[in-house]
Design a protein around this motif. Structure first.
Motif, short mmCIF file in Angstrom:
data_model
loop_
_atom_site.label_atom_id
_atom_site.label_comp_id
_atom_site.label_asym_id
_atom_site.label_seq_id
_atom_site.Cartn_x
_atom_site.Cartn_y
_atom_site.Cartn_z
N VAL A 40 16.13 26.62 23.49
CA VAL A 40 15.81 27.95 22.96
C VAL A 40 16.63 28.14 21.69
N ILE A 41 15.97 28.47 20.59
CA ILE A 41 16.65 28.65 19.31
C ILE A 41 16.37 30.05 18.78
N VAL A 42 17.42 30.68 18.25
CA VAL A 42 17.32 32.04 17.72
C VAL A 42 17.93 32.08 16.32
N ASP A 43 17.17 32.54 15.34
CA ASP A 43 17.68 32.74 13.98
C ASP A 43 17.96 34.22 13.75
N ALA A 76 13.67 34.94 13.80
CA ALA A 76 12.68 34.03 14.40
C ALA A 76 13.30 33.40 15.63
N SER A 77 12.46 32.97 16.56
CA SER A 77 12.95 32.33 17.77
C SER A 77 11.86 31.45 18.36
N THR A 78 12.28 30.59 19.28
CA THR A 78 11.30 29.73 19.96
C THR A 78 11.92 29.21 21.25
N ALA A 79 11.07 28.74 22.15
CA ALA A 79 11.50 28.11 23.40
C ALA A 79 10.60 26.92 23.66
N VAL A 80 11.21 25.78 24.01
CA VAL A 80 10.47 24.55 24.29
C VAL A 80 11.08 23.89 25.52
N SER A 81 10.23 23.35 26.39
CA SER A 81 10.73 22.65 27.57
C SER A 81 9.89 21.41 27.82
N VAL A 121 14.48 24.50 8.30
CA VAL A 121 13.10 24.56 8.80
C VAL A 121 13.06 25.60 9.92
N SER A 122 11.88 25.91 10.40
CA SER A 122 11.71 26.95 11.41
C SER A 122 12.33 26.53 12.75
N PRO A 123 12.68 27.51 13.59
CA PRO A 123 13.21 27.18 14.91
C PRO A 123 12.28 26.29 15.72
N LYS A 124 10.97 26.48 15.61
CA LYS A 124 10.01 25.67 16.37
C LYS A 124 10.10 24.20 15.96
N PHE A 131 20.55 18.46 13.14
CA PHE A 131 19.22 18.99 13.42
C PHE A 131 19.18 20.50 13.16
N LEU A 132 20.20 21.22 13.64
CA LEU A 132 20.20 22.67 13.53
C LEU A 132 20.41 23.13 12.09
#
Length: 410
Positions: free
Chosen positions: A234-237, A5-10, A209-212, A204-205
């Motif tokens: 940006v987080i990558v599992d 799973a992955s996500t990106a937030v800005s 819970v999910s990357p998002k 936090f990491l």
């Protein structure tokens, strides 16, 4: 090993008027670029590099080949920035950091330049994989200052290496790291790492819970800390099952389309104004000292600044102590002009100098004179008055009160 799973937030943050960060979360490539703060076109630089680097989101024979390809792509993006500046002189000095990983064959290929950071959480322990290309980090590496001093150093934001029109072939760090199931990678701009402490990042990491959700919490933590800069996460599992095929996630200034063949039109489409002049002086955040003497000069300058700061603080502290001492002295002198009538320890009516209160361990009154009248001999009303003390404006008034009490007994 695959991406689970992955996500990106800005987020633009609480101070900046525009977002100069860009982030990318694709199939294999995960990337953050932070436009150089204070430079014209920092958002343009990060958008160009991110859009250009997205082409590296592909399959490779192995992770080493992926690392070389990512570094080569960043070099090409650097040349594209120089070409853009050649076409638009008002963007002179624009630059960006670039930090990314490519997941390939059970390993992570890393390429990095600048002060955005790459972290790895493994078995609950967080480590920083990338090295900051900053002036203070070089001082730390040289043993000239400590890591603690670097966190408050006045030049902690000065970058030694970036992509931009400052160097034709910048030195880009590359590495290959083996992956394990359960690994969680964090790529972020300094809008996060410069605000949220390392221990808090780890907490936090480490949350299950999910990357998002983690990314949103990290951004909120930065906002709660003041968020003086843009924040991109940006987080990558890593693990199984692999994430389903989805379109790449692009955030920040690169979120709008940017046609590299037509930079001018793309920038206008994104609503970024290319002014023919800079309305304010540009605060330089990149330079390359050319001698050891320069480091010594900077360190001596910082030492002088610290000495001046200590002298100023010392002066104000001494002034405050002197003021408190003066007030305390004259306050005490005033209390010694006051008198009251009360009961002495021996049980007789007595005159006290001062006031009934104490200042911590310091008594603000003392026994001045005892009379020959026993408190027990007084009328009930007068006994209560004496035991509760009777204020007198002067010694003469206190003596008169004692005389009246003596007469009441006779």
């Amino acid at each position: 090993m695959s991406v689970k799973a992955s996500t990106a937030v800005s987020h633009v943050g609480r101070i900046r008027s525009n977002n100069q960060d860009s982030g990318y979360a694709g199939r294999r490539l995960f990337f953050v670029a932070d436009g150089m703060g204070g430079h014209a076109g920092g958002d343009v630089a990060s958008a160009i590099v991110t859009q250009f680097t997205a082409a590296a989101d592909a399959d490779y024979p192995d992770a080493a080949a992926a690392a070389r390809a990512l570094a080569d792509t960043l070099q090409q993006a650097n040349r594209r920035l120089a070409e853009t500046v050649a076409d638009h002189s008002e963007l002179t000095g624009m630059g960006t950091t670039a930090s990314g990983i490519i997941v390939q064959g059970g390993q992570a290929a890393i390429a990095h330049i600048g002060d955005s950071r790459i972290y790895l959480l493994r078995a609950g322990e967080l480590s920083q994989v990338s090295t900051d290309h900053t002036f203070v980090q070089r001082l730390v590496d040289a043993g000239r200052i400590t890591a603690e001093e670097a966190m408050t150093h006045p030049r902690r934001s000065v970058l030694m290496r970036v992509l931009g029109d400052v160097e034709t072939s910048p030195d880009i760090d590359t590495a290959v790291v083996d992956l394990l199931p359960g690994d969680r990678w964090l790529i972020c701009s300094d809008g996060l790492s410069g605000v949220v402490p390392f221990d808090a990042l780890q907490d936090f990491l480490a949350a299950d819970v999910s990357p998002k959700i983690v990314a949103d919490r990290l951004v909120k933590a930065s906002l709660d800390g003041g968020a003086p800069d843009n924040v991109t996460v940006v987080i990558v599992d890593i693990g199984d099952p692999p994430a389903p095929e989805t379109p790449p996630q692009i955030v920040g200034s690169a979120a709008a389309p940017l046609a590299f063949g037509q930079v001018s039109e793309a920038i206008r489409t994104r609503g970024l104004r290319l002014t023919p002049f800079r309305p304010h002086p540009v605060q330089e955040t990149h330079f390359e000292p050319d001698s050891e003497e320069f480091y010594d000069e900077i360190i001596e300058e910082d030492a002088r600044r610290r000495r001046r700061r200590r002298l100023v603080w010392g002066f104000w502290i001494l002034l405050l102590v002197a003021a408190i001492t003066t007030v305390a002295y004259f306050g005490y002198q005033w209390t010694q002009t006051r008198f009251y009538v009360g009961e002495a320890p021996s049980g007789v009516v007595a005159i006290y100098r001062g006031v009934q209160q104490n200042l911590g361990p310091i008594s603000l009154h003392e026994l001045y004179r005892e009379s020959d009248v026993e408190v027990s001999e007084l009328r009930t009303y007068d006994q209560q008055r004496v035991q509760q003390t009777i204020n007198a404006g002067s010694l003469t008034e206190a003596l008169a009160i004692v005389q009246r009490l003596e007469e009441s007994v006779e």
